[in-house]
Enzyme design. Structure first.
Site, short mmCIF file in Angstrom:
data_model
loop_
_atom_site.label_atom_id
_atom_site.label_comp_id
_atom_site.label_asym_id
_atom_site.label_seq_id
_atom_site.Cartn_x
_atom_site.Cartn_y
_atom_site.Cartn_z
N CYS A 46 0.85 -1.19 0.00
CA CYS A 46 0.00 0.00 0.00
C CYS A 46 0.88 1.25 0.00
O CYS A 46 2.05 1.20 0.40
CB CYS A 46 -0.84 -0.07 1.27
SG CYS A 46 -1.79 1.38 1.67
N SER B 24 0.92 3.65 1.99
CA SER B 24 1.42 3.98 3.34
C SER B 24 2.75 3.30 3.60
O SER B 24 3.59 3.82 4.35
CB SER B 24 0.42 3.55 4.40
OG SER B 24 -0.85 4.04 4.11
N HIS C 41 5.32 5.51 2.17
CA HIS C 41 5.58 6.67 3.03
C HIS C 41 6.47 6.28 4.20
O HIS C 41 7.39 7.02 4.56
CB HIS C 41 4.26 7.26 3.55
CG HIS C 41 3.53 8.07 2.54
ND1 HIS C 41 4.14 9.02 1.76
CD2 HIS C 41 2.22 8.09 2.17
CE1 HIS C 41 3.24 9.58 0.96
NE2 HIS C 41 2.08 9.03 1.20
N HIS D 74 0.83 -3.70 6.52
CA HIS D 74 -0.32 -3.54 7.41
C HIS D 74 -1.60 -4.08 6.79
O HIS D 74 -2.65 -4.01 7.40
CB HIS D 74 -0.50 -2.05 7.77
CG HIS D 74 -0.70 -1.20 6.55
ND1 HIS D 74 0.34 -0.76 5.78
CD2 HIS D 74 -1.83 -0.75 5.96
CE1 HIS D 74 -0.14 -0.06 4.76
NE2 HIS D 74 -1.45 -0.04 4.85
N CYS E 275 -7.05 -3.08 4.48
CA CYS E 275 -6.71 -1.68 4.26
C CYS E 275 -7.47 -1.13 3.06
O CYS E 275 -8.40 -0.35 3.21
CB CYS E 275 -5.21 -1.43 4.08
SG CYS E 275 -4.86 0.33 3.80
ZN LIG Z 1 -2.76 0.81 3.53
#
Ligand SMILES: [Zn+2]
Ligand SMILES: [Zn+2]
Length: 378
Positions: free
Chosen positions: A40, A42, A45, A62, A170
């Protein structure tokens, strides 16, 4: 136990799949053998250090699914052998946010997530030399096994393929929750989705399920735009060409009722604002790097335009995820179509690179092929 896991030692360096130590679950925790995990934005990041300092060394991941191997003495809702999806905000149930019915904003979970720990404030992960590793978003599922808080596992029916179920915790909850809980799209309304990657495509699916009349998909990748059309978008706009806001307003008689920003950049947040009709609201789903600020023409508040954040689909994940599973079982929500790449765990760094370049939709890392049930493909 010793496991293989994807470790970020410091931002800007490649993620390395290596041996790490995992402690057994404590009383309110669960040990899960990971079948598959989705990559993902994230994760990008975190890998790039753009969520702030002090968040490494860390085991990433996650979004995923697996099979329970052991539970602590106080865990009752799952048992050994159960299939589960991960929920990366294991809500405490008793803080002010939880008591107000906003479990996605659980305060202790938020603090532990930033600290890279489980809910008791400590980590179960370390390097063989004893260096403590953080858990990405209280999960750390780019690994053969995870130990997570009990509230971080949501039981699944045994017949849902785990390589697809991996996306639920997610991308699917976030995208469909934004439509259902944050925007509350109604039948006949118009929607614009800016950014049609792994999460944006779920927003498109959610808008179709909600009965939106026009769904305008905006992206700079034509493959993502084609996927959006297959998921129910009625129009597509190539974000690389021309005045995108004017094109969207032209397609929707002056602007949309709901704009969803699923990128996390100042320009696209502004675009979400610019495609709104008077009285409409923009929902910011995309996660922006720390320090990004957005400018809006304040005079337009006169037209009652609004803008609102949305974290984790503004959802009660434990309650809503089973509804999404039912939609999948009934054939009303497709999971596999957003998966552009399927690779082993070792493919994680390449998958992060594709996300940085805006290529493809979702990569699924097949951590355990015997559990994941994934097709063989690149
Ligand atoms: Zn995510
Ligand atoms: Zn709470």
């Amino acid at each position: 136990m010793r496991i293989r896991a994807a470790v970020l030692h410091s931002p800007g360096t490649p993620v390395v799949v290596e041996d790490v130590e995992l402690e057994p679950p404590r009383a309110r925790e669960v040990l899960v053998r990971v079948a598959a995990a989705g990559v993902c934005h994230s994760d990008v990041h975190l890998a790039d250090g753009s969520l702030g300092p002090g968040r490494w060394p860390i085991v990433l991941g996650h979004e995923g699914a697996g099979v329970v191997e052991a539970v602590g003495g106080e865990v009752a809702h799952v048992g050994r052998g159960d299939h589960v999806a991960f929920c990366f905000v294991p809500a405490c149930g008793s803080c002010p946010a939880c008591r107000a019915g906003r479990s996605n904003l659980c305060e202790p979970a938020g603090a532990c997530s930033v600290a890279g720990t489980l809910l008791d404030g400590s980590s179960r992960l370390s390097l063989p030399d004893g260096t403590v590793l953080q858990h990405a978003l209280m999960t750390a599922c780019f690994a053969e096994h995870v130990v997570v808080d009990a509230a971080a596992v949501v039981p699944l029916p045994g017949d849902l393929p785990l390589w697809q179920a991996a996306l639920l915790g997610c991308g699917v909850v976030t995208g469909i929750g934004a439509v259902r809980n944050a925007a509350r799209v109604r039948i006949g309304e118009t929607v614009c989705v800016i950014g049609c990657g792994g999460v944006g495509l779920q927003v498109v699916a959610g808008a179709r399920l909600a009965g939106a009349a026009r769904i305008v998909a905006v992206d700079r990748d034509v493959v993502n735009l084609e996927l959006a059309l297959r998921r129910g978008a009625t129009h597509t706009v190539d974000a690389r060409l021309g005045d995108v806001a004017a094109v969207v307003r032209g397609l929707t008689a002056g602007g949309v009722d709901h704009a969803f920003e699923v990128v996390g950049r100042a320009e696209t947040i502004r675009l979400a604002w610019d495609v709104l009709r008077p009285g409409a609201t923009a929902i910011v789903v995309g996660l922006a790097p720390q320090g990004v600020e957005v400018a809006l023409p304040a005079i337009e508040f006169l037209s009652e335009k609004g803008i609102k954040g949305c974290y984790y689909g503004s959802a009660n994940v434990a309650a809503e995820l089973p509804h999404l599973v039912e939609l999948v079982a009934d054939g009303r929500l497709e999971l596999a179509d957003v998966v552009s790449h399927v690779t082993p765990l070792e493919g994680v760094e390449e998958a992060l690179g594709r996300l940085r370049r805006g290529e493809g939709a979702r990569t699924v890392l097949v951590v355990d092929a015997s559990l994941a049930g994934a097709p063989a493909r690149g």
